[in-house]
Motif scaffolding. Structure first.
Motif, mmCIF file in Angstrom:
data_model
loop_
_atom_site.group_PDB
_atom_site.id
_atom_site.type_symbol
_atom_site.label_atom_id
_atom_site.label_comp_id
_atom_site.label_asym_id
_atom_site.label_seq_id
_atom_site.Cartn_x
_atom_site.Cartn_y
_atom_site.Cartn_z
ATOM 1 N N LEU A 1 0.828 -1.215 0.000
ATOM 2 C CA LEU A 1 0.000 0.000 0.000
ATOM 3 C C LEU A 1 0.859 1.261 0.000
ATOM 4 O O LEU A 1 0.497 2.268 -0.633
ATOM 5 C CB LEU A 1 -0.915 -0.015 1.230
ATOM 6 N N LEU A 2 2.003 1.200 0.689
ATOM 7 C CA LEU A 2 2.863 2.380 0.818
ATOM 8 C C LEU A 2 4.059 2.363 -0.123
ATOM 9 O O LEU A 2 4.931 3.232 -0.025
ATOM 10 C CB LEU A 2 3.374 2.477 2.267
ATOM 11 N N ARG A 3 4.108 1.394 -1.037
ATOM 12 C CA ARG A 3 5.307 1.204 -1.849
ATOM 13 C C ARG A 3 5.665 2.433 -2.697
ATOM 14 O O ARG A 3 6.844 2.682 -2.965
ATOM 15 C CB ARG A 3 5.164 -0.037 -2.732
ATOM 16 N N ARG B 1 14.082 2.127 2.042
ATOM 17 C CA ARG B 1 12.982 1.165 2.048
ATOM 18 C C ARG B 1 13.180 0.050 3.074
ATOM 19 O O ARG B 1 12.227 -0.352 3.744
ATOM 20 C CB ARG B 1 12.767 0.579 0.645
ATOM 21 N N ILE B 2 14.402 -0.467 3.218
ATOM 22 C CA ILE B 2 14.642 -1.559 4.166
ATOM 23 C C ILE B 2 14.360 -1.124 5.610
ATOM 24 O O ILE B 2 13.641 -1.832 6.340
ATOM 25 C CB ILE B 2 16.069 -2.121 4.028
ATOM 26 N N PRO B 3 14.881 0.035 6.073
ATOM 27 C CA PRO B 3 14.520 0.482 7.427
ATOM 28 C C PRO B 3 13.017 0.676 7.604
ATOM 29 O O PRO B 3 12.468 0.353 8.668
ATOM 30 C CB PRO B 3 15.280 1.813 7.578
ATOM 31 N N CYS B 4 12.355 1.184 6.568
ATOM 32 C CA CYS B 4 10.901 1.366 6.654
ATOM 33 C C CYS B 4 10.190 0.024 6.766
ATOM 34 O O CYS B 4 9.234 -0.115 7.539
ATOM 35 C CB CYS B 4 10.392 2.127 5.430
ATOM 36 N N TYR B 5 10.643 -0.954 5.997
ATOM 37 C CA TYR B 5 10.050 -2.289 6.071
ATOM 38 C C TYR B 5 10.194 -2.857 7.477
ATOM 39 O O TYR B 5 9.257 -3.452 8.032
ATOM 40 C CB TYR B 5 10.718 -3.235 5.072
#
Length: 231
Positions: free
Chosen positions: A58-60, A68-72
């Motif tokens: 949804l947030l991609r 992106r990795i820290p957010c994941y």
């Protein structure tokens, strides 16, 4: 519809995260000593997989590529915390038995790998289906290992942590193989199941690992540096 069915079912056999892709081996070996542990860990990981995949998809388009990795990890950690709190409230015995392995779901390479390889490239529904399929595959692999190890290793299935009566196997309760409940026994059962699954998926056109370098790794894209090599 066929594509969605493939997305849902591929994680169960063809691309089983534990027995084919060989991911998440640490929680697999540690929590497959008892069926109740396997059920708890499998359901917890499946819930986190489904929810994190859906939210990341949804947030991609809003998550900068460089972070992106820290957010994941933050998204996954939020769902892991919620699962921990639910288990502590409603299934405290399972919560105590799983211990630190519940928190380690945050860095489980199955969950982070699906976020990187699938969720950031596909729709919310497809990502949720992928998480569900991979979660079922993880649960099936864990439960299969746990039943083999517990039944042959102790001659019984202890379900007291789930609020159910334990099941005793008449002959095996007296003639069991305690080695299977130990770490070496876990590796033995794991290796046998991988060999069986490899034979099954080979006939069905499953994932074929030609090498064990970066090119043969299913999560290579998640650890490539700017020059294209692996860290």
């Amino acid at each position: 519809m066929n594509n969605k069915l493939v997305t849902l079912t591929k994680g169960i056999i063809k691309e089983n995260p534990v027995l084919v892709l060989v991911l998440g081996t640490c929680p697999t070996l540690a929590t497959s000593t008892q069926a109740s542990n396997a059920i708890g860990m499998g359901l917890a990981a499946a819930a986190v997989l489904i929810c994190s995949n859906a939210v990341i998809s949804l947030l991609r388009k809003f998550i900068p590529d460089v972070v992106r990795i820290p957010c994941y990890i933050v998204i996954i950690a939020a769902f892991v915390t919620a699962v921990q709190m639910l288990l502590q409230a409603f299934l405290p015995a399972i919560y105590d038995m799983l211990g630190v392995y519940l928190a380690l779901i945050v860095v489980n390479c199955i969950i982070l790998g699906r976020a990187e390889m699938f969720a950031r490239k596909n729709t919310v529904i497809d990502s949720a289906l992928d998480g569900l399929g991979m979660g079922i595959g993880f649960l099936v692999a864990l439960l299969g290992m746990a039943i083999i190890r517990e039944v042959l290793g102790t001659g019984a299935i202890d379900l007291s942590a789930l609020g159910m009566e334990s099941i005793t196997i008449p002959v095996l309760s007296e003639y069991n193989i305690p080695l299977l409940t130990s770490a070496p026994g876990g590796f033995l059962v794991y290796g046998i199941l991988i060999a069986i699954m490899n034979k099954l998926t080979e006939k069905k056109g499953g994932v074929k690992r030609k090498s064990f370098d970066c090119d043969g790794c299913p999560t290579a894209s998640a650890c490539q540096n700017k020059e294209g090599g692996c860290n």
